[in-house]
Write an enzyme that holds these catalytic residues in place. Sequence first.
Site, PDB file in Angstrom:
ATOM      1  N   ASP A  96       2.748   4.600  -1.152  1.00  0.00           N
ATOM      2  CA  ASP A  96       3.064   3.462  -0.305  1.00  0.00           C
ATOM      3  C   ASP A  96       4.490   3.025  -0.647  1.00  0.00           C
ATOM      4  O   ASP A  96       5.055   3.465  -1.654  1.00  0.00           O
ATOM      5  CB  ASP A  96       2.050   2.346  -0.608  1.00  0.00           C
ATOM      6  CG  ASP A  96       2.373   1.053   0.101  1.00  0.00           C
ATOM      7  OD1 ASP A  96       2.715   1.098   1.300  1.00  0.00           O
ATOM      8  OD2 ASP A  96       2.281  -0.012  -0.537  1.00  0.00           O
ATOM      9  N   ASP A  98       6.146  -0.674   0.270  1.00  0.00           N
ATOM     10  CA  ASP A  98       6.272  -2.080  -0.122  1.00  0.00           C
ATOM     11  C   ASP A  98       5.363  -2.402  -1.300  1.00  0.00           C
ATOM     12  O   ASP A  98       4.167  -2.100  -1.285  1.00  0.00           O
ATOM     13  CB  ASP A  98       5.941  -2.983   1.056  1.00  0.00           C
ATOM     14  CG  ASP A  98       6.968  -2.883   2.176  1.00  0.00           C
ATOM     15  OD1 ASP A  98       7.389  -3.926   2.684  1.00  0.00           O
ATOM     16  OD2 ASP A  98       7.358  -1.750   2.535  1.00  0.00           O
TER      17      ASP A  98
END
Length: 297
Positions: A96, A98
Site C-alpha cells: 500500500d 498512504d
Amino acid sequence: MTPNVTAVSYGPKLTASELDQLRSVLAGSGATFQSESRAGDSRFEVHTAELAVADSTDSGIAALRHAVAEAAQAGLDTAIVPAGLRDAQRKFLIMDVDSTLIQQEVIELLAAYAGKREEVAAVTEAAMRGELDFAQSLHARVAVLAGLPAAVVDSVRAEVKLSEGAAELVAAFKAAGHVVAVVSGGFNQILRPIAQDLGLDYWIANELEIVDGALTGKVLGAVIDRAAKEKYLREWAAAEGIAMEHTIAVGDGANDLDMLGAAGIGVAFNAKPAVRAVADSAVNMPYLDAVRHIAGV
C-alpha cells in the site's frame, strides 16, 4: 529434520527473557529449533530461528501463529514464515502507499488546502477501520477538493515523505532480483514520481480529474479499492511467473485486507486493530525495512 518454518522476531530491543518465553511457546507448539541468529542495527533488533515443525501446512502454520500471538509481548513481534517463501529465488513484494510506503495520507494533505483536513481525516480513519465503503468514502473525500488549483498537487508532492526504511527495502528487493509493486487508493499524480524514483516494477493508483487547471472533485475510472488491490497482486505476480506463495503484501487499512489475505504472507504495518487481528504478521515499528527480514531478503 529439515527446517521448514522460520520465526522472525523484531523490536526496538529484544531481551533474553522475551526470547526465552518465545522459545518456550514455539517448543510447546511442537517446533524443533535447528538454528538461531541475531541481526539488526541501532533502530531495531532481529532474532531469526529456523524451525522444523511436523505440520507445515497452511492450517499448521496458522495454529503456530495463533499460539505465538496469544503469548505476544509488547515491543516484540514475531512473524512465522514458511521456508518456501524465504527460500524462493524470485519473490513479489506489493505494498500500500498512504501510511505504508509513505508516512502521510495524501487525501488529507490535499484537503488541508480546502480547509477540510480534519473533516476528511475523520472519514479516512473510518474507512481504514472498515466502517465505510472505501469507494464511496473516496468519492466523498475527493469532492471537497473541487475548485482547488492543480498546483496544489505539486505542493502536496513536496510534503510527502517516504516511511523510514522504505527506500532501503525496495533497493534490497530489487538488488536481489525480486519484483516490487505498489497499489494505492491514493492518486497517480502523487505516486508517479515516487514510483519512478524508486524504480518500482508495477504501480497504480486513482487519477484525479483536472479540467482547465483545477481539480473537479472527481476521480477518473474505477476506484482502486480492496478488491482491485488483490486483483493487481494476482495479475502482476502471474505476469512475472511468481507463485502466490512467494508473494509478500504490506498494508495498514481495511482496504488492504484482500491482498494481505491472498499473499503468501500478509504484513500489517502500524495497522488498524482490525487489520492486525487477521494479518499473518505485524510490524509495529516505524521501520518498513523490517519486512526484508521477514522475507529473508
